[in-house]
Design an enzyme around this catalytic site. Structure first.
Site, PDB file in Angstrom:
ATOM      1  N   LYS A   1      12.957  11.900  -2.865  1.00  0.00           N
ATOM      2  CA  LYS A   1      12.988  11.843  -4.326  1.00  0.00           C
ATOM      3  C   LYS A   1      11.633  12.247  -4.907  1.00  0.00           C
ATOM      4  O   LYS A   1      10.629  11.581  -4.673  1.00  0.00           O
ATOM      5  CB  LYS A   1      13.314  10.435  -4.816  1.00  0.00           C
ATOM      6  CG  LYS A   1      13.553  10.404  -6.327  1.00  0.00           C
ATOM      7  CD  LYS A   1      13.565   9.014  -6.903  1.00  0.00           C
ATOM      8  CE  LYS A   1      12.193   8.510  -7.234  1.00  0.00           C
ATOM      9  NZ  LYS A   1      11.509   9.275  -8.296  1.00  0.00           N
TER      10      LYS A   1
ATOM     11  N   GLU B   1       1.022   5.459   1.110  1.00  0.00           N
ATOM     12  CA  GLU B   1      -0.214   6.162   0.746  1.00  0.00           C
ATOM     13  C   GLU B   1      -0.421   5.891  -0.735  1.00  0.00           C
ATOM     14  O   GLU B   1       0.308   6.414  -1.575  1.00  0.00           O
ATOM     15  CB  GLU B   1      -0.059   7.652   1.056  1.00  0.00           C
ATOM     16  CG  GLU B   1      -1.380   8.336   1.273  1.00  0.00           C
ATOM     17  CD  GLU B   1      -1.928   8.900  -0.013  1.00  0.00           C
ATOM     18  OE1 GLU B   1      -2.663   8.147  -0.690  1.00  0.00           O
ATOM     19  OE2 GLU B   1      -1.622  10.044  -0.329  1.00  0.00           O
TER      20      GLU B   1
ATOM     21  N   CYS C   1      -5.461  11.009  -5.479  1.00  0.00           N
ATOM     22  CA  CYS C   1      -5.692   9.670  -4.949  1.00  0.00           C
ATOM     23  C   CYS C   1      -7.041   9.579  -4.240  1.00  0.00           C
ATOM     24  O   CYS C   1      -7.672   8.539  -4.238  1.00  0.00           O
ATOM     25  CB  CYS C   1      -4.563   9.257  -4.020  1.00  0.00           C
ATOM     26  SG  CYS C   1      -4.124  10.542  -2.865  1.00  0.00           S
TER      27      CYS C   1
ATOM     28  N   GLU D   1      -8.387   2.350 -10.526  1.00  0.00           N
ATOM     29  CA  GLU D   1      -8.059   3.772 -10.435  1.00  0.00           C
ATOM     30  C   GLU D   1      -7.656   4.302 -11.815  1.00  0.00           C
ATOM     31  O   GLU D   1      -6.707   3.815 -12.421  1.00  0.00           O
ATOM     32  CB  GLU D   1      -6.913   3.989  -9.441  1.00  0.00           C
ATOM     33  CG  GLU D   1      -6.593   5.457  -9.235  1.00  0.00           C
ATOM     34  CD  GLU D   1      -5.466   5.689  -8.222  1.00  0.00           C
ATOM     35  OE1 GLU D   1      -4.386   5.105  -8.367  1.00  0.00           O
ATOM     36  OE2 GLU D   1      -5.681   6.489  -7.287  1.00  0.00           O
TER      37      GLU D   1
HETATM   38  P1  NAI Z   1       4.521   5.377  -9.536  1.00  0.00           P
HETATM   39  O1  NAI Z   1       3.974   4.739  -8.329  1.00  0.00           O
HETATM   40  O2  NAI Z   1       5.384   4.569 -10.450  1.00  0.00           O
HETATM   41  O3  NAI Z   1       5.386   6.660  -9.122  1.00  0.00           O
HETATM   42  C1  NAI Z   1       5.382   7.282  -7.864  1.00  0.00           C
HETATM   43  C2  NAI Z   1       6.807   7.493  -7.381  1.00  0.00           C
HETATM   44  O4  NAI Z   1       7.436   6.233  -7.148  1.00  0.00           O
HETATM   45  C3  NAI Z   1       7.722   8.218  -8.357  1.00  0.00           C
HETATM   46  O5  NAI Z   1       8.581   9.072  -7.642  1.00  0.00           O
HETATM   47  C4  NAI Z   1       8.511   7.085  -8.985  1.00  0.00           C
HETATM   48  O6  NAI Z   1       9.754   7.483  -9.502  1.00  0.00           O
HETATM   49  C5  NAI Z   1       8.694   6.156  -7.816  1.00  0.00           C
HETATM   50  N1  NAI Z   1       8.951   4.753  -8.144  1.00  0.00           N
HETATM   51  C6  NAI Z   1       8.584   4.075  -9.261  1.00  0.00           C
HETATM   52  N2  NAI Z   1       8.985   2.784  -9.184  1.00  0.00           N
HETATM   53  C7  NAI Z   1       9.607   2.646  -7.988  1.00  0.00           C
HETATM   54  C8  NAI Z   1      10.227   1.553  -7.312  1.00  0.00           C
HETATM   55  N3  NAI Z   1      10.277   0.337  -7.859  1.00  0.00           N
HETATM   56  N4  NAI Z   1      10.765   1.764  -6.087  1.00  0.00           N
HETATM   57  C9  NAI Z   1      10.696   2.977  -5.512  1.00  0.00           C
HETATM   58  N5  NAI Z   1      10.137   4.040  -6.100  1.00  0.00           N
HETATM   59  C10 NAI Z   1       9.590   3.897  -7.323  1.00  0.00           C
HETATM   60  O7  NAI Z   1       3.314   5.984 -10.346  1.00  0.00           O
HETATM   61  P2  NAI Z   1       3.230   6.276 -11.937  1.00  0.00           P
HETATM   62  O8  NAI Z   1       3.767   5.126 -12.721  1.00  0.00           O
HETATM   63  O9  NAI Z   1       3.824   7.595 -12.180  1.00  0.00           O
HETATM   64  O10 NAI Z   1       1.667   6.342 -12.152  1.00  0.00           O
HETATM   65  C11 NAI Z   1       0.939   5.162 -12.491  1.00  0.00           C
HETATM   66  C12 NAI Z   1      -0.390   5.142 -11.819  1.00  0.00           C
HETATM   67  O11 NAI Z   1      -0.235   5.126 -10.425  1.00  0.00           O
HETATM   68  C13 NAI Z   1      -1.271   6.345 -12.067  1.00  0.00           C
HETATM   69  O12 NAI Z   1      -1.972   6.218 -13.259  1.00  0.00           O
HETATM   70  C14 NAI Z   1      -2.166   6.346 -10.877  1.00  0.00           C
HETATM   71  O13 NAI Z   1      -3.249   5.468 -11.074  1.00  0.00           O
HETATM   72  C15 NAI Z   1      -1.284   5.808  -9.788  1.00  0.00           C
HETATM   73  N6  NAI Z   1      -0.734   6.881  -8.945  1.00  0.00           N
HETATM   74  C16 NAI Z   1      -1.341   7.129  -7.771  1.00  0.00           C
HETATM   75  C17 NAI Z   1      -0.883   8.137  -6.968  1.00  0.00           C
HETATM   76  C18 NAI Z   1      -1.549   8.420  -5.682  1.00  0.00           C
HETATM   77  O14 NAI Z   1      -1.266   9.434  -5.051  1.00  0.00           O
HETATM   78  N7  NAI Z   1      -2.430   7.576  -5.222  1.00  0.00           N
HETATM   79  C19 NAI Z   1       0.230   8.995  -7.354  1.00  0.00           C
HETATM   80  C20 NAI Z   1       0.843   8.625  -8.599  1.00  0.00           C
HETATM   81  C21 NAI Z   1       0.342   7.611  -9.349  1.00  0.00           C
END
Ligand code: NAI
Ligand code: MG
Length: 488
Positions: A194, A268, A302, A399
């Site tokens: 996904k 990750e 990240c 972050e």
């Molecule tokens: P997120 O962690 O919510 O989204 C990442 C993925 O997880 C997306 O595909 C989302 O649809 C999915 N997801 C969301 N809730 C889920 C759940 N309960 N169970 C399974 N999958 C789920 O990240 P978001 O809200 O887009 O970004 C928020 C913050 O997270 C950013 O500001 C950043 O600080 C951090 N982030 C860090 C990343 C990294 O690579 N370290 C990547 C994305 C966000």
């Protein structure tokens, strides 16, 4: 018969911003995307669709299907039925398919790059020169291991785990899909993946490519949706492994959900890397490393070098050089190949970054931003640094995931090691010095999964990537990344 040729593009004005016709003439995008299950595009059970936007123009690009639990179940059933055959193919046969995916990705590189930039806001230069070639390289690299598993893990009798549920973020949409899918397939697993809800389009293009590659139906299923869809994948009882890249908050939720099951898990998550400049470093190169460390991909990285530590004796000089260099950065239209910093991925993320900029000012750190003009429409943020930041500031501990750098100074190596490690995260770090001994000293003491010396943000499929502490566990890339998809 119609005499006018149907234009391939311009179904909406998002294209109007695309600069050169040669960049877009090979691009074909649909207005609506369905779910890729068992080798074909199928309508979602709920009949619901959500929009994905171009963050540089705020215009809608396409509607994308929202998968619910029934769709997830359908995808998992397809993956389970494909697993029987796929896992019994010889490694050599599996490798052939993965090589084919890699080659097709190279052939369609331009299309992938343009769509990645439209959907996510990153500069076309980065999509074209980094994301897409690296994604293809991951497929090439893991294709090579498919028939050498016994050699890679001697006397361990490596076996695939089964079905991998893979959930990826919006900062490197195609590259993260490649990081996840390539090793899973090489090891003989099947996949339900996904993409993130703001950047689903290159994963759906990858689904078209996979269909065209002739990969057996159901080996890779790509379904779209937001957190609820992700949770349905995590909770599906017939999934054997979950691989997640995203926020630490969601990572913790997922870890709780799989505890007590026999699902394997790799996470990750976030980071807050120290980029450390010693007074004996080649300073001009180090300044380039600071710029690349924090402003690459708008700071949506990240492993971004978001905390700068400069040795006190050169701090004034480095900061002056850094400010000068920041003035030369071009922020704006991501489709322009001269743009350095593109659009922030979404309105929500821009809001979060702006909140942190306010927090930094309120905490008493001294803000400096370049004076560049930014477009009126779209989500943009000026390159920003905070001087006189301290260890207890939230902008230092949390972050931000945007083009915002905190700067601290240090005197001794012991002091900088302590400060660099005094953080909940442990994903990456950078060290700039002329002395090899200092590099070895630091790299053994910094608690970070990836440490760059006299360079930053360099990625290669052969090298493992992953974190400690709240940055997650498990490694992707290299043989470590392959072993995460094997039972042995
Ligand atoms: P997120 O962690 O919510 O989204 C990442 C993925 O997880 C997306 O595909 C989302 O649809 C999915 N997801 C969301 N809730 C889920 C759940 N309960 N169970 C399974 N999958 C789920 O990240 P978001 O809200 O887009 O970004 C928020 C913050 O997270 C950013 O500001 C950043 O600080 C951090 N982030 C860090 C990343 C990294 O690579 N370290 C990547 C994305 C966000
Ligand atoms: Mg989008």
């Amino acid at each position: 018969m119609s005499t006018t040729k149907e234009p391939k593009l311009n179904f909406n004005s998002a294209w109007d911003l695309a600069p050169a016709p040669e960049d877009t003439k090979h691009i074909s995008l649909k207005k609506q995307y369905d779910l890729f299950i068992n080798g074909e595009f199928v309508k979602p059970n709920s009949k619901k669709y959500f929009a994905t936007y171009n963050p540089a123009t705020e215009e809608k690009i396409a509607d994308v299907a929202e998968a619910d639990e029934k769709d997830v179940d359908k995808a998992v059933k397809a993956a389970r039925s494909a697993f029987g055959k796929w896992s019994k193919l010889t490694g050599k046969e599996r490798g052939k398919y993965i090589y084919r995916i890699a080659r097709l990705m190279q052939e369609r590189a331009r299309e992938f790059a343009v769509i990645e930039t439209m959907d996510g806001g990153k500069s076309i230069r980065e999509s074209r020169d980094i994301d897409v070639p690296l994604a293809a390289n991951h497929f090439f690299y893991y294709a090579g291991w498919a028939d050498k598993l016994e050699y890679a893990f001697p006397n361990k009798n490596p076996k695939p785990l089964g079905i991998a549920g893979q959930i990826i973020p919006w900062n490197f949409p195609l590259l993260m899909a490649a990081w996840k899918i390539a090793p899973a397939l090489a090891a003989g697993n099947t996949v339900v993946l996904k993409p993130a809800e703001t950047t689903p389009l290159t994963a759906l293009k990858l689904a078209e490519l996979i269909r065209d590659s002739g990969l057996p139906n159901g080996v890779v299923n790509i379904i779209t949706g937001a957190g609820k869809t992700g949770a349905a994948i995590v909770n599906h009882p017939d999934i054997n492994k979950i691989a997640f890249t995203g926020s630490t908050d969601v990572g913790k939720l997922i870890q709780r959900s799989v505890s007590g099951t026999d699902k394997k898990l790799t996470l990750e998550l976030g980071g807050k890397a120290a980029n450390i400049i010693f007074d004996d470093a080649p300073l001009d190169q180090a300044v380039e490393g600071i710029i690349n460390g924090i402003f690459f991909n708008q700071g949506h990285v990240c492993c971004a070098g978001s905390r700068l530590f400069v040795q006190e004796s050169v701090a004034d000089l480095v900061i002056r050089k850094l400010k000068d260099r920041m003035q030369t950065l071009r922020v704006g239209d991501p489709m322009d190949k001269n743009t350095d910093i593109g659009a922030i991925n979404s309105k929500e993320q821009l809001g979060k970054i702006n909140d942190y900029i306010k927090i930094g000012k309120d905490e008493g750190a001294e803000m400096y931003q370049s004076t560049c003009v930014i477009p009126k429409k779209g989500y943009f943020c000026r390159p920003t640094i905070f001087l006189n930041a301290t260890q207890s500031h939230r902008i230092v501990q949390e972050e931000i995931f945007g083009p915002v750098l905190t700067i601290q100074t240090f005197r001794t190596i012991e002091e900088v090691i302590e400060k660099a490690n005094n953080i909940p995260y442990g994903l990456s770090a950078g060290v700039w010095t002329d002395k090899g001994s200092k590099i070895f000293n630091l790299t053994t003491k910094l608690k970070a999964g990836v440490i760059w010396a006299n360079t930053y943000n360099k990625f290669d499929p052969t090298s493992p990537f992953g974190g400690y502490k709240e940055s997650g566990f498990g490694r992707e890339g290299g043989l470590h990344g392959l072993s995460a998809y094997l039972d042995m």
